[in-house]
Design a protein around this motif. Structure first.
Motif, PDB file in Angstrom:
ATOM      1  N   PHE A   1      -2.093  -1.608 -18.600  1.00 15.02           N
ATOM      2  CA  PHE A   1      -3.546  -1.691 -18.674  1.00 15.02           C
ATOM      3  C   PHE A   1      -3.924  -2.561 -19.871  1.00 15.02           C
ATOM      4  N   LEU A   2      -4.687  -3.609 -19.629  1.00 15.58           N
ATOM      5  CA  LEU A   2      -5.226  -4.442 -20.707  1.00 15.58           C
ATOM      6  C   LEU A   2      -6.660  -3.985 -20.993  1.00 15.58           C
ATOM      7  N   SER A   3      -6.957  -3.754 -22.249  1.00 16.02           N
ATOM      8  CA  SER A   3      -8.260  -3.207 -22.636  1.00 16.02           C
ATOM      9  C   SER A   3      -9.242  -4.317 -22.970  1.00 16.02           C
ATOM     10  N   GLU A   4     -10.506  -4.038 -22.740  1.00 18.52           N
ATOM     11  CA  GLU A   4     -11.556  -4.954 -23.173  1.00 18.52           C
ATOM     12  C   GLU A   4     -11.863  -4.773 -24.654  1.00 18.52           C
ATOM     13  N   GLU A   5     -11.689  -3.559 -25.150  1.00 12.46           N
ATOM     14  CA  GLU A   5     -11.944  -3.258 -26.553  1.00 12.46           C
ATOM     15  C   GLU A   5     -10.700  -2.590 -27.132  1.00 12.46           C
ATOM     16  N   GLY A   6     -10.316  -2.990 -28.324  1.00 13.85           N
ATOM     17  CA  GLY A   6      -9.135  -2.435 -28.945  1.00 13.85           C
ATOM     18  C   GLY A   6      -9.382  -1.029 -29.471  1.00 13.85           C
ATOM     19  N   THR A   7      -8.468  -0.107 -29.167  1.00 13.16           N
ATOM     20  CA  THR A   7      -8.514   1.257 -29.697  1.00 13.16           C
ATOM     21  C   THR A   7      -7.126   1.612 -30.223  1.00 13.16           C
ATOM     22  N   MET A   8      -7.045   2.639 -31.043  1.00 13.08           N
ATOM     23  CA  MET A   8      -5.769   3.047 -31.626  1.00 13.08           C
ATOM     24  C   MET A   8      -5.691   4.561 -31.672  1.00 13.08           C
ATOM     25  N   LEU A   9      -4.585   5.109 -31.199  1.00  9.72           N
ATOM     26  CA  LEU A   9      -4.320   6.537 -31.317  1.00  9.72           C
ATOM     27  C   LEU A   9      -3.601   6.774 -32.638  1.00  9.72           C
ATOM     28  N   ARG A  10      -4.091   7.708 -33.455  1.00 12.96           N
ATOM     29  CA  ARG A  10      -3.500   7.932 -34.765  1.00 12.96           C
ATOM     30  C   ARG A  10      -3.557   9.406 -35.131  1.00 12.96           C
ATOM     31  N   HIS A  11      -2.726   9.796 -36.093  1.00 12.96           N
ATOM     32  CA  HIS A  11      -2.755  11.152 -36.623  1.00 12.96           C
ATOM     33  C   HIS A  11      -3.987  11.316 -37.513  1.00 12.96           C
ATOM     34  N   LYS A  12      -4.671  12.431 -37.361  1.00 14.67           N
ATOM     35  CA  LYS A  12      -5.885  12.652 -38.140  1.00 14.67           C
ATOM     36  C   LYS A  12      -5.587  12.803 -39.628  1.00 14.67           C
ATOM     37  N   GLU A  13      -4.476  13.460 -39.964  1.00 16.11           N
ATOM     38  CA  GLU A  13      -4.186  13.738 -41.367  1.00 16.11           C
ATOM     39  C   GLU A  13      -3.597  12.531 -42.081  1.00 16.11           C
ATOM     40  N   THR A  14      -2.614  11.885 -41.468  1.00 14.55           N
ATOM     41  CA  THR A  14      -1.926  10.785 -42.135  1.00 14.55           C
ATOM     42  C   THR A  14      -2.504   9.415 -41.808  1.00 14.55           C
ATOM     43  N   SER A  15      -3.322   9.345 -40.759  1.00 17.79           N
ATOM     44  CA  SER A  15      -3.913   8.080 -40.272  1.00 17.79           C
ATOM     45  C   SER A  15      -2.846   7.099 -39.771  1.00 17.79           C
ATOM     46  N   LYS A  16      -1.611   7.564 -39.582  1.00 20.01           N
ATOM     47  CA  LYS A  16      -0.571   6.705 -39.051  1.00 20.01           C
ATOM     48  C   LYS A  16      -0.739   6.546 -37.545  1.00 20.01           C
ATOM     49  N   PRO A  17      -0.552   5.336 -37.045  1.00 18.84           N
ATOM     50  CA  PRO A  17      -0.730   5.136 -35.602  1.00 18.84           C
ATOM     51  C   PRO A  17       0.368   5.813 -34.797  1.00 18.84           C
TER      52      PRO A  17
ATOM     53  N   VAL B   1       2.901  -3.986 -12.652  1.00 22.58           N
ATOM     54  CA  VAL B   1       1.512  -4.032 -12.195  1.00 22.58           C
ATOM     55  C   VAL B   1       0.611  -4.159 -13.413  1.00 22.58           C
ATOM     56  N   LEU B   2      -0.211  -5.203 -13.435  1.00 20.22           N
ATOM     57  CA  LEU B   2      -1.146  -5.441 -14.537  1.00 20.22           C
ATOM     58  C   LEU B   2      -2.563  -5.163 -14.060  1.00 20.22           C
ATOM     59  N   HIS B   3      -3.312  -4.450 -14.883  1.00 21.34           N
ATOM     60  CA  HIS B   3      -4.734  -4.236 -14.603  1.00 21.34           C
ATOM     61  C   HIS B   3      -5.557  -5.069 -15.574  1.00 21.34           C
ATOM     62  N   LEU B   4      -6.364  -5.976 -15.031  1.00 22.21           N
ATOM     63  CA  LEU B   4      -7.227  -6.835 -15.841  1.00 22.21           C
ATOM     64  C   LEU B   4      -8.681  -6.447 -15.610  1.00 22.21           C
ATOM     65  N   PRO B   5      -9.360  -5.890 -16.588  1.00 23.08           N
ATOM     66  CA  PRO B   5     -10.799  -5.643 -16.427  1.00 23.08           C
ATOM     67  C   PRO B   5     -11.571  -6.954 -16.407  1.00 23.08           C
ATOM     68  N   GLY B   6     -12.624  -6.997 -15.627  1.00 20.35           N
ATOM     69  CA  GLY B   6     -13.383  -8.234 -15.466  1.00 20.35           C
ATOM     70  C   GLY B   6     -13.979  -8.759 -16.754  1.00 20.35           C
ATOM     71  N   GLY B   7     -14.254  -7.872 -17.718  1.00 21.56           N
ATOM     72  CA  GLY B   7     -14.839  -8.316 -18.973  1.00 21.56           C
ATOM     73  C   GLY B   7     -13.951  -9.247 -19.769  1.00 21.56           C
ATOM     74  N   LEU B   8     -12.642  -9.227 -19.507  1.00 21.16           N
ATOM     75  CA  LEU B   8     -11.737 -10.113 -20.232  1.00 21.16           C
ATOM     76  C   LEU B   8     -11.995 -11.580 -19.905  1.00 21.16           C
ATOM     77  N   LEU B   9     -12.556 -11.850 -18.744  1.00 19.89           N
ATOM     78  CA  LEU B   9     -12.787 -13.235 -18.357  1.00 19.89           C
ATOM     79  C   LEU B   9     -13.737 -13.939 -19.313  1.00 19.89           C
ATOM     80  N   LYS B  10     -14.584 -13.186 -20.000  1.00 25.06           N
ATOM     81  CA  LYS B  10     -15.566 -13.784 -20.895  1.00 25.06           C
ATOM     82  C   LYS B  10     -15.067 -13.884 -22.330  1.00 25.06           C
ATOM     83  N   GLN B  11     -13.859 -13.391 -22.595  1.00 23.51           N
ATOM     84  CA  GLN B  11     -13.340 -13.444 -23.953  1.00 23.51           C
ATOM     85  C   GLN B  11     -12.655 -14.776 -24.215  1.00 23.51           C
ATOM     86  N   GLU B  12     -12.656 -15.179 -25.479  1.00 30.47           N
ATOM     87  CA  GLU B  12     -12.161 -16.498 -25.848  1.00 30.47           C
ATOM     88  C   GLU B  12     -10.676 -16.674 -25.564  1.00 30.47           C
ATOM     89  N   ASN B  13      -9.910 -15.605 -25.706  1.00 31.38           N
ATOM     90  CA  ASN B  13      -8.460 -15.740 -25.552  1.00 31.38           C
ATOM     91  C   ASN B  13      -7.988 -15.470 -24.128  1.00 31.38           C
TER      92      ASN B  13
END
Length: 653
Positions: free
Chosen positions: A388-404, A207-219
């Motif tokens: 879930f496909l995101s409209e904006e890219g985010t990343m979960l990371r460790h606060k101390e090491t900054s590793k994703p 199951v794929l979730h496509l937010p409507g905002g993706l329709l306006k993106q170039e890719n």
């Protein structure tokens, strides 16, 4: 010049002696000129032949060009013999019209009255184009111009750069030294490593979730192509298309900002009208793009057996109603998923598209949160993945090491949400502290994590949150490294470090294998001294499995005493316990795991181990090796937990 009608002018075949083909100094230029004595005589009009060209041999000077078609000649009504004037060399007289070569004498269009001057006789118009070299062939190649050589023979540099031949040798340094070969060098290992994923994902429901905002993106166009490729690789697709941000923009443009409670918009009649319009827009846009991609991507489309994009009443909705004194009006929640209808669509090789509009049995229309809808449909279909496909890219990371952080277990994700103040309210809303000012992309990702947990509790195996970058969808599904955040069920639920009170249970589990001489006997007093190296698998307060991990130095670890009770060996518990111990080693910085076995070698070979000699063990372990028992030694290298994630995908759960 106006000519009499063609019907009044008889066809006249001139005498062969009066016609000549003349070759100009430049190759291929031919012309015919007629005597000026016929300049004022009426003649037939220009005639269109089968290829649309104009054949005109009327009175007056005419410039001719070579045509490789059958010869047809027309002349006007003349009482005397036409005089052909030649002013070039290489004259060739056609003595027999039937034996003439395949030339058609065709006039050059656009000549004017000035061409009647004597100086213009025999002159052709200057051409601004050239013909293809007649020596070039497509189907007929000269065998004397080819030779078969070894792939290690030095090749021209331009060939190396453009070389994309499937016959290229993967091991040839010539081919890997430049652009095309370098691409080949990276593509082949990548494609081979994707084989397991291709096989595992075939005939599974996603199951794929496509937010409507993706329709306006170039890719977006490329994203649809990637989705079509997933379908072509055998994935049964359900696409839920949202339009929250599009609706919000429409309402803001009208100055109508609707109230939201816990992220759920209260939908009145006017808002419902906008929801219908935007939901219809995103639906038809996705259907249009998908229909193109499915047709272009499948050879089945030519026979009418290709996939279609279908949408309809594949689910029903009901109103949220009044909650805590708030009337949500036409905002609804998922009521029922038509599972069999969706399965029939998949059996017909179709892609199912769902919008946020759901119909109740009474015929009323309700706006359903698209993320909630995707999670509910995935749970009802027992999908292998919710994406879930995101409209904006985010990343979960460790606060101390900054590793994703690429992977979360269900319990880890639950504690992460609880720490940040998020929780799922029933099956329709996300509760969070609205006083915290979060970026829109961060808030959207937390919401997706919430609905991911909801789907995992309903039986979905894995959930993915993927950034909107080009190719991220395929990278996440078909490569080891992935591109987004993976959330999986708690495969290790029930596994913990052993305590002294677990020793009787451990002894009961390993005793049958000790009696069968599969395991070395372990006295209880020795187990008590080493209890901090043991881990147990608990079910209903019973020890149903155990394993032991010993660390040697900084990079080596030994896994031993790995046992699951006979009555609990179904459901992948052995893989789960072994995977848990591997992850412990990985987090401890271990890069090499080894095991000793006398009878279960094949089980370890199937999980990436390979046989080595005693000299490959750490020195301290070589000293304690039992040469009389002659256990075989197997080693496995691990780089990071992403390797272990890939292995878990292959488990038969």
């Amino acid at each position: 010049r106006r000519w009499p009608t063609f019907a009044t002018s008889p066809i006249f075949t001139p005498s062969p002696a009066t016609i000549a083909l003349v070759r100009r100094p430049r190759a291929g230029a031919l012309f015919v000129s007629l005597d000026r004595t016929n300049a004022d005589r009426p003649g037939p009009p220009s005639r269109k032949d089968g290829d649309g060209d104009c054949d005109n041999l009327s009175a007056g000077p005419a410039k001719m060009r070579r045509r490789v078609v059958s010869t047809e000649l027309f002349d006007d009504q003349v009482s005397g013999k036409s005089q052909v004037t030649m002013n070039e060399v290489d004259r060739k007289v056609i003595s027999d019209p039937n034996a003439a070569p395949d030339y058609e004498l065709d006039c050059v269009e656009g000549h004017d009255e000035e061409d009647n001057d004597a100086a213009s006789l025999g002159r052709t118009a200057k051409k601004d184009y050239t013909a293809i070299n007649p020596t070039l062939e497509v189907l007929l190649m000269d065998p004397s111009a080819m030779e078969l050589v070894s792939s290690h023979v030095s090749l021209p540099n331009d060939y190396k750069r453009d070389m994309t031949s499937p016959y290229a040798s993967a091991g040839s340094k010539v081919h890997t030294s430049a652009g095309g070969g370098a691409q080949n060098e990276h593509f082949v290992p990548m494609f081979r490593s994707s084989a397991n994923y291709l096989a595992k994902h075939r005939n599974t429901v996603m199951v794929l979730h496509l937010p409507g905002g993706l329709l306006k993106q170039e890719n977006f166009h490329s994203l649809i192509d990637d989705i079509a490729l997933m379908w072509l690789l055998g994935v049964d697709l359900i696409i839920c298309v949202g339009c929250r941000n599009l609706i919000a923009a429409r309402l803001a443009a009208k100055g109508n900002v609707r109230d939201t409670v816990n992220g759920i918009r209260i939908t009145d009649k006017d808002t419902l009208r906008i929801v219908k319009e935007e939901a219809g827009f995103v639906r038809f846009e996705v259907e249009r793009q998908l229909a193109r991609a499915l047709r272009n991507g499948s050879h089945l489309s030519e026979s009418g057996e290709g996939g279609n994009v279908v949408s309809g009443n594949f689910f029903s909705a009901k109103p949220i109603g009044v909650r805590d004194g708030i009337d949500y009006e036409y905002t609804g929640i998922l009521r029922r998923v038509e599972i069999e209808k969706i399965r029939r669509a998949h059996a017909a090789n179709d892609v199912v598209v769902l919008t946020t509009l759901g119909v109740s049995p009474s015929g009323e229309l309700f706006s359903v949160n698209s993320e909630c809808l995707a999670a509910g449909v995935a749970g009802a279909m027992k999908a292998s993945k919710l994406i879930f496909l995101s409209e904006e890219g985010t990343m979960l990371r460790h606060k101390e090491t900054s590793k994703p952080v690429h992977t979360l277990r269900l319990e880890d994700a639950r504690r992460l949400l609880s720490y940040n103040g998020f929780d799922v309210m029933g099956n329709f809303a996300i509760k969070y502290d609205a006083t915290k000012k979060l970026q829109r992309g961060v808030l959207a990702t937390f919401r997706k994590i919430c609905w991911s947990l909801s789907s995992l509790r309903q039986g979905v195996k894995r959930a993915h949150i993927i950034p909107p970058s080009d190719g991220s969808l395929l990278s996440e599904l078909y490569t080891r490294d992935g591109s987004g955040l993976l959330i999986s069920r708690d495969l290790y639920d029930g596994i913990r470090r052993a305590v002294v009170e677990d020793i009787p249970g451990i002894c009961a589990v390993i005793r049958p294998l000790i009696d069968a001489n599969v395991l070395v006997d372990r006295p209880a007093n020795i187990m008590e001294e080493e209890i901090d190296t043991y881990y147990v698998f608990i079910r209903d307060d019973l020890v149903v499995g155990c394993g032991q991990v010993k660390i040697f130095g900084e990079k080596y670890a030994e896994i031993g005493c790995l046992v699951i009770a006979k009555e609990y060996r179904q459901g992948g518990r052995g893989d789960a316990l072994f995977g848990y111990l591997e992850r412990l080693c990985c987090r401890a910085g271990v890069t090499t795991i080894f095991v000793l076995s006398t009878q279960t070698m094949q089980w370890f070979l199937e999980r990436g181990f390979y046989e080595v000699g005693v000299e490959a063990l750490p020195e301290v372990r070589q000293a304690s090796y039992n040469h009389e028992r002659k256990s075989k030694i197997y080693i496995k290298k691990i780089e990071n937990e992403r390797d272990l994630d890939a292995e878990e995908l292959m488990w038969d759960r």
